[in-house]
Write an enzyme that holds these catalytic residues in place. Sequence first.
Site, PDB file in Angstrom:
ATOM      1  N   ASP A 131       0.111 -24.084  31.579  1.00 35.58           N
ATOM      2  CA  ASP A 131      -0.370 -23.959  33.021  1.00 35.58           C
ATOM      3  C   ASP A 131       0.954 -24.403  34.102  1.00 35.58           C
ATOM      4  O   ASP A 131       1.939 -24.495  33.545  1.00 35.58           O
ATOM      5  CB  ASP A 131      -1.214 -25.366  33.466  1.00 35.58           C
ATOM      6  CG  ASP A 131      -2.771 -25.368  33.007  1.00 35.58           C
ATOM      7  OD1 ASP A 131      -2.931 -23.991  32.525  1.00 35.58           O
ATOM      8  OD2 ASP A 131      -3.602 -26.086  33.316  1.00 35.58           O
ATOM      9  N   ARG A 181       0.037 -15.375  33.168  1.00 34.40           N
ATOM     10  CA  ARG A 181      -1.298 -15.195  33.817  1.00 34.40           C
ATOM     11  C   ARG A 181      -0.786 -15.721  35.199  1.00 34.40           C
ATOM     12  O   ARG A 181      -0.087 -16.718  35.561  1.00 34.40           O
ATOM     13  CB  ARG A 181      -2.044 -16.400  33.175  1.00 34.40           C
ATOM     14  CG  ARG A 181      -3.219 -16.847  33.962  1.00 34.40           C
ATOM     15  CD  ARG A 181      -4.122 -18.015  33.367  1.00 34.40           C
ATOM     16  NE  ARG A 181      -3.422 -19.075  33.699  1.00 34.40           N
ATOM     17  CZ  ARG A 181      -3.585 -20.096  33.050  1.00 34.40           C
ATOM     18  NH1 ARG A 181      -4.160 -20.271  31.705  1.00 34.40           N
ATOM     19  NH2 ARG A 181      -2.888 -21.333  33.346  1.00 34.40           N
TER      20      ARG A 181
END
Length: 309
Positions: A131, A181
């Site tokens: 993340d 991502r």
Amino acid sequence: MSLMRSMLLAASQNQWLRHRATSYPFVRLTVSRFMPGETLEDALGAAESLRSKKIGTVFTHLGENIKDRTEAQQVAEHYLELLKRIREKGLRAEISVKFTQLGLDLSPELCFEHLNTIIERAQKDSIVWVDMEASNYVDATLDLYRRALSIHPNVGVCLQAYLYRTKDDLAKLLPLRPSIRLVKGAYNEPPEIAFLRKHDVDESYFELGKQMLKAKKENRCVRAAFGTHDVALIRRLGDFASAEGFSKKDFEVQMLYGIQRAEQERLANEGCTSIVLVAYGSYWYPWFVRRLAERPANLWFLVRNVFAA
Ligand SMILES: Cc1cc2nc3c(=O)[nH]c(=O)nc-3n(C[C@H](O)[C@H](O)[C@H](O)COP(=O)(O)OP(=O)(O)OC[C@H]3O[C@@H](n4cnc5c(N)ncnc54)[C@H](O)[C@@H]3O)c2cc1C
């Protein structure tokens, strides 16, 4: 940025509110919209039902900014257990970790060791995602990511389209064949470093998304995943991908559990790679309040649940 969004993002960091809010049944009821439950079993159950709809899963065990080495060790061990359960159940599932949950604030070296162990245990054909947290962590996160990528090809990182710097970060990462991502960004960032207007964030997202798809076509990007619920952006990028000759399967969208379910299923039914990030765990307060900040209309669910709980 709307005043409501700033207030909610500030509230997400407030310890006093965290202790109070997590004990209220109406808050817990609202949280259940965005996570299947607090336990690993709840998360695995959700992945099985997503699998029946041809939707893949990325698991994340909620937590951030842990305070001691024992906690970081426990988080790493939890992920190793999760990887074992994914294998046993034969799930098409990956994991996404937060570096501050693996000890980044204590020692980057400790965080790297945990990440390394986790990637070594993950299946080689699956990606371990990292993340991206608030902007003060971006340099450290990218440093550790590059180091991990030089050893393991199966590690991916999240980039945030709202940061001005992301264009350069992406350009520097592409020669290393990363997996990316792309998200819009969920934190409270100042105008000196981040686009604040939705239109500007969306255009930045589209431009970065096109770069990722071009790089994937030239084999310079292993996975180009779009982490968004923005249907208009998904369509624009999907059209660009088809014009560039991508198969449906090579167009990948990742969404959060409970958000835009119909769109998740539509993408899967069309043959695109549709993945849902399933978050679970007891440390859900800051994560949940960031979900409220993304769509203040979600506050109505909270209000409605005061009467339902
Ligand atoms: C798989 C995945 C991983 C992520 N990882 C990170 C990360 O590592 N770091 C990070 O900073 N951010 C992360 N995010 C969050 C991201 O940055 C955005 O805050 C979030 O996705 C909302 O932006 P959006 O792209 O959906 O667009 P928006 O313009 O915010 O929303 C588009 C539409 O989607 C729907 N929607 C969006 N959010 C919600 C919500 N909370 N509840 C209900 N409906 C909603 C609404 O219909 C809205 O109109 C992640 C998001 C996803 C999907």
